[in-house]
Design a protein around this motif. Sequence first.
Motif, PDB file in Angstrom:
ATOM      1  N   GLN A  85       0.831  -1.201   0.000  1.00 58.10           N
ATOM      2  CA  GLN A  85       0.000   0.000   0.000  1.00 58.10           C
ATOM      3  C   GLN A  85       0.867   1.253   0.000  1.00 58.10           C
ATOM      4  OE1 GLN A  85      -2.503  -0.628   3.412  1.00 58.10           O
ATOM      5  NE2 GLN A  85      -4.069  -1.709   2.236  1.00 58.10           N
ATOM      6  N   ARG A  86       1.938   1.240   0.808  1.00 54.63           N
ATOM      7  CA  ARG A  86       2.840   2.397   0.827  1.00 54.63           C
ATOM      8  C   ARG A  86       3.485   2.585  -0.540  1.00 54.63           C
ATOM      9  NH1 ARG A  86       6.131   0.441   5.060  1.00 54.63           N
ATOM     10  NH2 ARG A  86       4.577  -0.102   6.560  1.00 54.63           N
ATOM     11  N   GLU A  87       3.937   1.471  -1.124  1.00 54.52           N
ATOM     12  CA  GLU A  87       4.585   1.548  -2.432  1.00 54.52           C
ATOM     13  C   GLU A  87       3.595   2.031  -3.492  1.00 54.52           C
ATOM     14  OE1 GLU A  87       6.918  -1.448  -5.483  1.00 54.52           O
ATOM     15  OE2 GLU A  87       6.894  -1.921  -3.346  1.00 54.52           O
ATOM     16  N   ALA A  88       2.364   1.516  -3.429  1.00 56.14           N
ATOM     17  CA  ALA A  88       1.343   1.965  -4.374  1.00 56.14           C
ATOM     18  C   ALA A  88       1.068   3.454  -4.190  1.00 56.14           C
ATOM     19  CB  ALA A  88       0.061   1.159  -4.188  1.00 56.14           C
ATOM     20  N   SER A  89       1.021   3.889  -2.937  1.00 57.24           N
ATOM     21  CA  SER A  89       0.787   5.304  -2.654  1.00 57.24           C
ATOM     22  C   SER A  89       1.926   6.142  -3.222  1.00 57.24           C
ATOM     23  CB  SER A  89       0.660   5.514  -1.145  1.00 57.24           C
ATOM     24  OG  SER A  89       0.531   6.866  -0.833  1.00 57.24           O
ATOM     25  N   LEU A  90       3.155   5.675  -3.035  1.00 60.23           N
ATOM     26  CA  LEU A  90       4.308   6.405  -3.577  1.00 60.23           C
ATOM     27  C   LEU A  90       4.257   6.448  -5.103  1.00 60.23           C
ATOM     28  CD1 LEU A  90       7.221   5.154  -1.282  1.00 60.23           C
ATOM     29  CD2 LEU A  90       6.181   7.426  -1.327  1.00 60.23           C
ATOM     30  N   ILE A  91       3.878   5.327  -5.710  1.00 64.07           N
ATOM     31  CA  ILE A  91       3.800   5.283  -7.173  1.00 64.07           C
ATOM     32  C   ILE A  91       2.727   6.252  -7.664  1.00 64.07           C
ATOM     33  CG2 ILE A  91       3.097   3.820  -9.126  1.00 64.07           C
ATOM     34  CD1 ILE A  91       4.529   1.488  -7.688  1.00 64.07           C
ATOM     35  N   VAL A  92       1.579   6.259  -6.983  1.00 65.04           N
ATOM     36  CA  VAL A  92       0.501   7.174  -7.364  1.00 65.04           C
ATOM     37  C   VAL A  92       0.962   8.619  -7.189  1.00 65.04           C
ATOM     38  CG1 VAL A  92      -1.787   8.004  -6.676  1.00 65.04           C
ATOM     39  CG2 VAL A  92      -1.389   5.564  -6.955  1.00 65.04           C
ATOM     40  N   ASN A  97       2.769  13.666  -9.479  1.00 64.18           N
ATOM     41  CA  ASN A  97       3.798  14.707  -9.628  1.00 64.18           C
ATOM     42  C   ASN A  97       4.263  14.802 -11.078  1.00 64.18           C
ATOM     43  OD1 ASN A  97       3.686  15.287  -6.907  1.00 64.18           O
ATOM     44  ND2 ASN A  97       5.438  14.033  -6.377  1.00 64.18           N
ATOM     45  N   LYS A  98       4.469  13.647 -11.696  1.00 69.59           N
ATOM     46  CA  LYS A  98       4.914  13.643 -13.086  1.00 69.59           C
ATOM     47  C   LYS A  98       3.826  14.232 -13.983  1.00 69.59           C
ATOM     48  CE  LYS A  98       7.456  10.764 -16.254  1.00 69.59           C
ATOM     49  NZ  LYS A  98       8.121   9.490 -16.450  1.00 69.59           N
ATOM     50  N   ASN A 104       2.361  21.254 -16.449  1.00 73.83           N
ATOM     51  CA  ASN A 104       3.044  22.550 -16.374  1.00 73.83           C
ATOM     52  C   ASN A 104       3.860  22.812 -17.630  1.00 73.83           C
ATOM     53  OD1 ASN A 104       1.992  23.216 -13.880  1.00 73.83           O
ATOM     54  ND2 ASN A 104       3.715  22.372 -12.750  1.00 73.83           N
ATOM     55  N   GLN A 105       4.573  21.773 -18.092  1.00 71.47           N
ATOM     56  CA  GLN A 105       5.348  21.936 -19.318  1.00 71.47           C
ATOM     57  C   GLN A 105       4.427  22.219 -20.505  1.00 71.47           C
ATOM     58  OE1 GLN A 105       7.748  18.415 -19.749  1.00 71.47           O
ATOM     59  NE2 GLN A 105       9.219  19.055 -18.189  1.00 71.47           N
ATOM     60  N   ALA A 106       3.285  21.526 -20.531  1.00 73.51           N
ATOM     61  CA  ALA A 106       2.334  21.752 -21.619  1.00 73.51           C
ATOM     62  C   ALA A 106       1.795  23.176 -21.555  1.00 73.51           C
ATOM     63  CB  ALA A 106       1.193  20.745 -21.547  1.00 73.51           C
ATOM     64  N   ARG A 107       1.470  23.646 -20.328  1.00 72.78           N
ATOM     65  CA  ARG A 107       0.992  25.029 -20.185  1.00 72.78           C
ATOM     66  C   ARG A 107       2.054  26.022 -20.662  1.00 72.78           C
ATOM     67  NH1 ARG A 107      -0.611  23.723 -14.737  1.00 72.78           N
ATOM     68  NH2 ARG A 107      -2.618  22.734 -14.926  1.00 72.78           N
ATOM     69  N   LEU A 108       3.310  25.768 -20.269  1.00 72.29           N
ATOM     70  CA  LEU A 108       4.396  26.656 -20.707  1.00 72.29           C
ATOM     71  C   LEU A 108       4.515  26.654 -22.224  1.00 72.29           C
ATOM     72  CD1 LEU A 108       7.163  25.879 -18.039  1.00 72.29           C
ATOM     73  CD2 LEU A 108       5.765  27.951 -18.236  1.00 72.29           C
ATOM     74  N   GLN A 109       4.398  25.479 -22.826  1.00 73.14           N
ATOM     75  CA  GLN A 109       4.485  25.402 -24.282  1.00 73.14           C
ATOM     76  C   GLN A 109       3.306  26.125 -24.935  1.00 73.14           C
ATOM     77  OE1 GLN A 109       4.865  21.225 -25.160  1.00 73.14           O
ATOM     78  NE2 GLN A 109       7.087  21.243 -24.873  1.00 73.14           N
ATOM     79  N   VAL A 110       2.108  25.960 -24.333  1.00 68.88           N
ATOM     80  CA  VAL A 110       0.932  26.661 -24.868  1.00 68.88           C
ATOM     81  C   VAL A 110       1.134  28.163 -24.752  1.00 68.88           C
ATOM     82  CG1 VAL A 110      -1.517  27.144 -24.421  1.00 68.88           C
ATOM     83  CG2 VAL A 110      -0.709  24.781 -24.533  1.00 68.88           C
TER      84      VAL A 110
END
Length: 175
Positions: A85-92, A97-98, A104-110
Amino acid sequence: MLTPLDINKKEFHRSFRGYSCEEVDEFLEQVLRDYGQVFRENQELREKNLRLTEELERYARLEQTLKDALVMAQQTADEMRQNAQREASLIVQEAENKAREILNQARLQVEKAERYQSDLEARAAAFKMRLRSFLQAQLELLATEEAAATAVSEAQPAGDTGETEKTGPGLDPGL
C-alpha cells in the motif's frame, strides 16, 4: 480372570488341620496368574500412557509451532500488504507529480505558442500596415503620374505632332 468380588467370596473347606492345602494352593496359583496378567497389562498400559502423553506433548508443541508460524505468516502478510500500500501510494504520488510536471510543461508550451502567435499576428499586422502604406503611396504616385500625364496631354494642342514630347515639356522647339 478373577475379580475382587471372586476373591472376597472365595471360601475354603475346612479340613482336619484347617483349610485344604490343595485348594489354597490352587487358588493362589490362579490369583498369581491373574495378578501377573493384570500387572503386565497395567505395565503395558502405563507405558502406552507414557508414549501417548509424550506424543500428545509433541503434538501440542507442533500445534504451538503451527500457531506461531500462522501468526508470523499473518504478521508478514500484514507487513507486505502495508508495504504494498505504501509503495502503491508512492507510485501514485510520483505519477501525480509527473502528471503535474507534464501539465506545467504543456501550459508553458501553450503560453510560448500563444506568445509566438501574438508576435506573429503583430508582425503580420505591422507588415500589412507597411504594405498598405506602400501600396497607398504607390497608388498616390500612380495617380500623380496619371494626373500629370493627363495634364500634359490636355496641354498639347490637337494638331501638335508631338514634337513637344520629343523635346520635353517646357522646352522651346525652335531652339
